[in-house]
Write a protein that holds these residues in place. Structure first.
Motif, PDB file in Angstrom:
ATOM      1  N   ASP A  36       0.793  -1.202   0.042  1.00 54.01           N
ATOM      2  CA  ASP A  36       0.013   0.065  -0.112  1.00 54.01           C
ATOM      3  C   ASP A  36       0.666   1.316  -0.009  1.00 54.01           C
ATOM      4  O   ASP A  36       1.933   1.150   0.536  1.00 54.01           O
ATOM      5  CB  ASP A  36      -0.750   0.156   1.134  1.00 54.01           C
ATOM      6  CG  ASP A  36      -1.926  -1.111   1.305  1.00 54.01           C
ATOM      7  OD1 ASP A  36      -2.007  -1.857   0.191  1.00 54.01           O
ATOM      8  OD2 ASP A  36      -2.352  -1.562   2.505  1.00 54.01           O
TER       9      ASP A  36
ATOM     10  N   GLU B 233       0.542   6.052  -0.264  1.00 51.38           N
ATOM     11  CA  GLU B 233      -0.020   7.308  -0.655  1.00 51.38           C
ATOM     12  C   GLU B 233       0.659   8.162  -1.428  1.00 51.38           C
ATOM     13  O   GLU B 233       1.960   8.056  -1.287  1.00 51.38           O
ATOM     14  CB  GLU B 233      -0.633   7.992   0.691  1.00 51.38           C
ATOM     15  CG  GLU B 233      -1.716   7.144   1.544  1.00 51.38           C
ATOM     16  CD  GLU B 233      -1.923   8.062   2.726  1.00 51.38           C
ATOM     17  OE1 GLU B 233      -1.714   9.319   2.911  1.00 51.38           O
ATOM     18  OE2 GLU B 233      -2.386   7.314   3.759  1.00 51.38           O
TER      19      GLU B 233
ATOM     20  N   ASN C 162       1.106  12.061  -2.806  1.00 50.73           N
ATOM     21  CA  ASN C 162       0.834  13.544  -2.687  1.00 50.73           C
ATOM     22  C   ASN C 162       1.467  14.624  -3.634  1.00 50.73           C
ATOM     23  O   ASN C 162       2.782  14.354  -3.543  1.00 50.73           O
ATOM     24  CB  ASN C 162       0.892  14.030  -1.099  1.00 50.73           C
ATOM     25  CG  ASN C 162      -0.098  13.584  -0.394  1.00 50.73           C
ATOM     26  OD1 ASN C 162      -1.321  13.943  -0.332  1.00 50.73           O
ATOM     27  ND2 ASN C 162       0.299  12.509   0.537  1.00 50.73           N
TER      28      ASN C 162
ATOM     29  N   TYR D 227      -5.551   6.943 -11.580  1.00 53.88           N
ATOM     30  CA  TYR D 227      -4.577   6.227 -10.599  1.00 53.88           C
ATOM     31  C   TYR D 227      -3.986   4.830 -11.521  1.00 53.88           C
ATOM     32  O   TYR D 227      -2.967   4.471 -11.063  1.00 53.88           O
ATOM     33  CB  TYR D 227      -5.099   5.650  -9.399  1.00 53.88           C
ATOM     34  CG  TYR D 227      -5.926   4.549  -9.496  1.00 53.88           C
ATOM     35  CD1 TYR D 227      -5.881   3.338  -9.320  1.00 53.88           C
ATOM     36  CD2 TYR D 227      -7.722   5.055  -9.444  1.00 53.88           C
ATOM     37  CE1 TYR D 227      -6.966   2.183  -9.321  1.00 53.88           C
ATOM     38  CE2 TYR D 227      -8.554   3.944  -9.455  1.00 53.88           C
ATOM     39  CZ  TYR D 227      -8.151   2.835  -9.401  1.00 53.88           C
ATOM     40  OH  TYR D 227      -9.265   1.803  -9.619  1.00 53.88           O
TER      41      TYR D 227
ATOM     42  N   ARG E 119     -10.390   4.797   0.188  1.00 54.13           N
ATOM     43  CA  ARG E 119     -10.147   5.489   1.282  1.00 54.13           C
ATOM     44  C   ARG E 119     -11.178   5.484   2.456  1.00 54.13           C
ATOM     45  O   ARG E 119     -12.545   4.768   1.909  1.00 54.13           O
ATOM     46  CB  ARG E 119      -9.945   6.610   0.738  1.00 54.13           C
ATOM     47  CG  ARG E 119     -10.919   7.521   0.143  1.00 54.13           C
ATOM     48  CD  ARG E 119     -10.995   8.682  -0.280  1.00 54.13           C
ATOM     49  NE  ARG E 119     -12.001   9.504  -0.921  1.00 54.13           N
ATOM     50  CZ  ARG E 119     -12.114  10.653  -1.912  1.00 54.13           C
ATOM     51  NH1 ARG E 119     -11.048  11.601  -1.403  1.00 54.13           N
ATOM     52  NH2 ARG E 119     -13.233  11.232  -2.394  1.00 54.13           N
TER      53      ARG E 119
ATOM     54  N   GLU F 144      -9.934  11.962   3.695  1.00 53.30           N
ATOM     55  CA  GLU F 144      -8.820  11.255   3.959  1.00 53.30           C
ATOM     56  C   GLU F 144      -8.096  11.022   2.422  1.00 53.30           C
ATOM     57  O   GLU F 144      -8.965  11.229   1.567  1.00 53.30           O
ATOM     58  CB  GLU F 144      -8.967   9.874   4.523  1.00 53.30           C
ATOM     59  CG  GLU F 144      -9.298  10.017   5.844  1.00 53.30           C
ATOM     60  CD  GLU F 144      -9.176   8.556   6.820  1.00 53.30           C
ATOM     61  OE1 GLU F 144      -8.409   7.680   6.315  1.00 53.30           O
ATOM     62  OE2 GLU F 144      -9.674   8.568   7.604  1.00 53.30           O
ATOM     63  N   ASN F 145      -6.866  10.728   2.377  1.00 53.68           N
ATOM     64  CA  ASN F 145      -6.297  10.766   0.985  1.00 53.68           C
ATOM     65  C   ASN F 145      -6.489   9.087   0.646  1.00 53.68           C
ATOM     66  O   ASN F 145      -6.755   8.285   1.417  1.00 53.68           O
ATOM     67  CB  ASN F 145      -4.523  10.739   1.112  1.00 53.68           C
ATOM     68  CG  ASN F 145      -4.447  12.266   1.269  1.00 53.68           C
ATOM     69  OD1 ASN F 145      -4.986  13.242   0.993  1.00 53.68           O
ATOM     70  ND2 ASN F 145      -3.111  12.390   2.035  1.00 53.68           N
ATOM     71  N   TYR F 146      -6.437   9.093  -0.554  1.00 53.73           N
ATOM     72  CA  TYR F 146      -6.817   7.802  -1.152  1.00 53.73           C
ATOM     73  C   TYR F 146      -5.246   6.760  -0.784  1.00 53.73           C
ATOM     74  O   TYR F 146      -4.102   7.237  -0.638  1.00 53.73           O
ATOM     75  CB  TYR F 146      -6.761   7.729  -2.749  1.00 53.73           C
ATOM     76  CG  TYR F 146      -7.964   7.785  -3.202  1.00 53.73           C
ATOM     77  CD1 TYR F 146      -9.192   6.786  -3.293  1.00 53.73           C
ATOM     78  CD2 TYR F 146      -8.531   9.227  -3.623  1.00 53.73           C
ATOM     79  CE1 TYR F 146     -10.550   7.218  -3.600  1.00 53.73           C
ATOM     80  CE2 TYR F 146      -9.768   9.372  -4.162  1.00 53.73           C
ATOM     81  CZ  TYR F 146     -10.815   8.501  -4.084  1.00 53.73           C
ATOM     82  OH  TYR F 146     -12.043   8.626  -4.623  1.00 53.73           O
ATOM     83  N   VAL F 147      -5.778   5.556  -0.571  1.00 51.62           N
ATOM     84  CA  VAL F 147      -4.436   4.759  -0.319  1.00 51.62           C
ATOM     85  C   VAL F 147      -4.512   3.569  -1.526  1.00 51.62           C
ATOM     86  O   VAL F 147      -5.581   3.171  -1.949  1.00 51.62           O
ATOM     87  CB  VAL F 147      -4.848   3.896   0.854  1.00 51.62           C
ATOM     88  CG1 VAL F 147      -3.524   2.464   1.017  1.00 51.62           C
ATOM     89  CG2 VAL F 147      -4.644   4.603   2.078  1.00 51.62           C
ATOM     90  N   TYR F 148      -3.588   3.581  -2.040  1.00 52.65           N
ATOM     91  CA  TYR F 148      -3.277   2.664  -3.337  1.00 52.65           C
ATOM     92  C   TYR F 148      -2.759   1.402  -3.118  1.00 52.65           C
ATOM     93  O   TYR F 148      -1.717   1.422  -2.255  1.00 52.65           O
ATOM     94  CB  TYR F 148      -2.845   3.415  -4.734  1.00 52.65           C
ATOM     95  CG  TYR F 148      -3.350   4.705  -4.884  1.00 52.65           C
ATOM     96  CD1 TYR F 148      -4.632   5.000  -5.597  1.00 52.65           C
ATOM     97  CD2 TYR F 148      -3.026   6.060  -4.616  1.00 52.65           C
ATOM     98  CE1 TYR F 148      -5.154   5.877  -5.861  1.00 52.65           C
ATOM     99  CE2 TYR F 148      -3.392   7.224  -4.694  1.00 52.65           C
ATOM    100  CZ  TYR F 148      -4.709   7.367  -5.606  1.00 52.65           C
ATOM    101  OH  TYR F 148      -5.202   8.411  -5.886  1.00 52.65           O
TER     102      TYR F 148
END
Length: 437
Positions: free
Chosen positions: A62, A64, A66, A83, A123, A128-132
């Motif tokens: 995983d 993130e 930015n 993404y 997310r 909150e930020n997306y988690v890829y």
């Protein structure tokens, strides 16, 4: 009586088998059963470990991301962020090139398998930020540090984003081939675009943010002074009064004469319109009267007359008269008009293009320094494989039971064969007497 008991006992043996008898038969071949069970179990474990599991196993991590425009979900060029671009072929190829230890990765095969490389996004909330999550199929990465390769994918995607920033082009490309009026408008619009772009970054980071050795405040000031409002007003007035606004560096004597003929024709038409509106001959001495007024905020402004009003026509006639006084088709005038753009517009064109290049470098530096990928390296997971312990235990139990059953039937068959053989070798009662008789 004894014969009856023997017959009964024989009937019981044929009709059923006791547990004790089963274990006795299996016990005689227990070492064969255990050896076979261990061999089958070992083979199954090896097959799962080196064939079945690697074919379906994947490893994932995983992270993130930015970067300056990540909140707006856009790339530097304004295109929508996707993404899936993180695992696009170009990004993966670039990641492979970053180190020779990745040379064995077959990208073609990787992409032919829809599960070869995948990515997902999630997310917990909108704030909150997306988690890829990047997943790689293990079978395509034999002998490769997959964790390191995923990290390199992140670095490659940073290059992808920075590359989009470096591809930005704020410059004026087509300039000298158009008229001086259009050149002036291009300069004005370009300056406004650069000011607007810096305004966006100042709103995000503040005027004090230093990029490439300069603050955003200073960078904005450089743009406004590169082509200030006074320069624009002066050039606009000059090319309007002189009539240069219709020409460029490629002006010819014929083009000037054609313009003079057009102005004279327009003058005659406007004079007729003006005489019709006023009802008198006002061909000479028409006056231009500009009216003043106030806008909604109380500022003094010039109120432009309607296009077909006598005042508007008078204003246009005044401009035509001035232009006719300046424009001639002699060589000196041709040379003067041809040089006007190079002497008065081209310097501002060069200055604004230099500012456009500076802005590009500033944005590229921002994306280079402020693009951050945070990987959860402590959570590098294996997925999709079957536990070797479970496989080993299950195969051991099943194979032991199967081989025990086989051992029982083999042992029982062998016992019957021996018993039958022993009966055939035993002499019959009275047999010798019968033969002798």
């Amino acid at each position: 009586m004894n014969e009856e008991r023997k017959e009964e006992q024989s009937g019981n043996e044929e009709g059923g088998v006791s547990i004790k008898e089963i274990f006795r038969i299996i016990g005689k071949k227990i070492w064969y059963v255990l050896a076979g069970t261990l061999a089958v179990t070992l083979a199954a474990v090896l097959i799962f470990m080196f064939a079945i599991n690697p074919a379906k196993q994947s490893k994932s991590m995983d992270f993130e991301i930015n970067y300056p425009a990540s909140a707006e979900e856009k790339y530097p060029d304004g295109a929508a962020f996707n993404y899936r671009d993180i695992v696009s072929r170009g990004v993966i190829e670039n990641a492979k090139k970053k180190d020779e230890k990745f040379a064995s990765i077959d990208v073609d095969k990787l992409y032919k398998d829809k599960d070869g490389i995948t990515i997902s996004a999630s997310r917990k909330s909108e704030n909150e930020n997306y988690v890829y999550t990047i997943s790689l199929k293990t079978s395509y990465f034999s002998g490769v540090d997959m964790e390191d390769f995923i990290l390199q994918i992140g670095e490659s995607f940073k290059d992808f984003i920075k590359g989009k920033a470096q591809d930005l082009d704020f410059k004026i490309n087509s300039f000298e081939d158009t008229s001086y009026r259009n050149q002036l408008d291009l300069l004005k619009s370009k300056k406004e675009a650069l000011v607007k772009e810096y305004g966006k970054w100042i709103k995000k980071y503040g005027e004090g943010r230093i990029v490439n050795g300069k603050s955003f405040g200073d960078l904005l000031n450089d743009v406004t002074t590169a082509f200030d409002d006074n320069a624009f007003s002066f050039i606009e007035n000059t090319i309007t009064v002189s009539g240069y606004e219709y020409f460029n560096k490629d002006v010819t004597a014929k083009a000037i004469q054609d313009r003079i003929d057009f102005l004279n024709a327009e003058k005659r038409l406007l004079i007729k319109k003006l005489e019709k509106l006023n009802g008198t001959n006002t061909a000479s001495g028409y006056a231009v009267v500009k009216q003043q007024g106030e806008d909604e905020e109380g500022n003094t402004i010039i109120i432009m007359p309607p296009e077909d009003s006598s005042q508007a026509i008078a204003e246009r006639l005044a401009v035509i008269e001035t232009q006719l006084d300046v424009l001639t088709d002699d060589e000196a005038t041709v040379a003067q008009i041809a040089e006007y753009g190079e002497n008065n517009l081209t310097p501002y064109f060069n200055a604004l293009n230099a500012q456009a290049e500076t802005l590009k470098q500033v944005i590229s530096s921002l994306y280079g320094s402020d693009t951050v990928l945070t990987f959860d390296t402590k959570n590098f997971r294996k997925e999709g494989d079957t536990s070797i312990v479970i496989v080993g235990v299950a195969v051991f139990v099943v194979s032991f039971l199967v081989l025990s059953v086989v051992a029982y039937f083999v042992g029982k068959k062998s016992a019957k064969a021996k018993k039958s053989e022993s009966h055939s070798d035993k002499p019959l009662e009275g047999g010798e007497n019968e033969k002798s008789e």
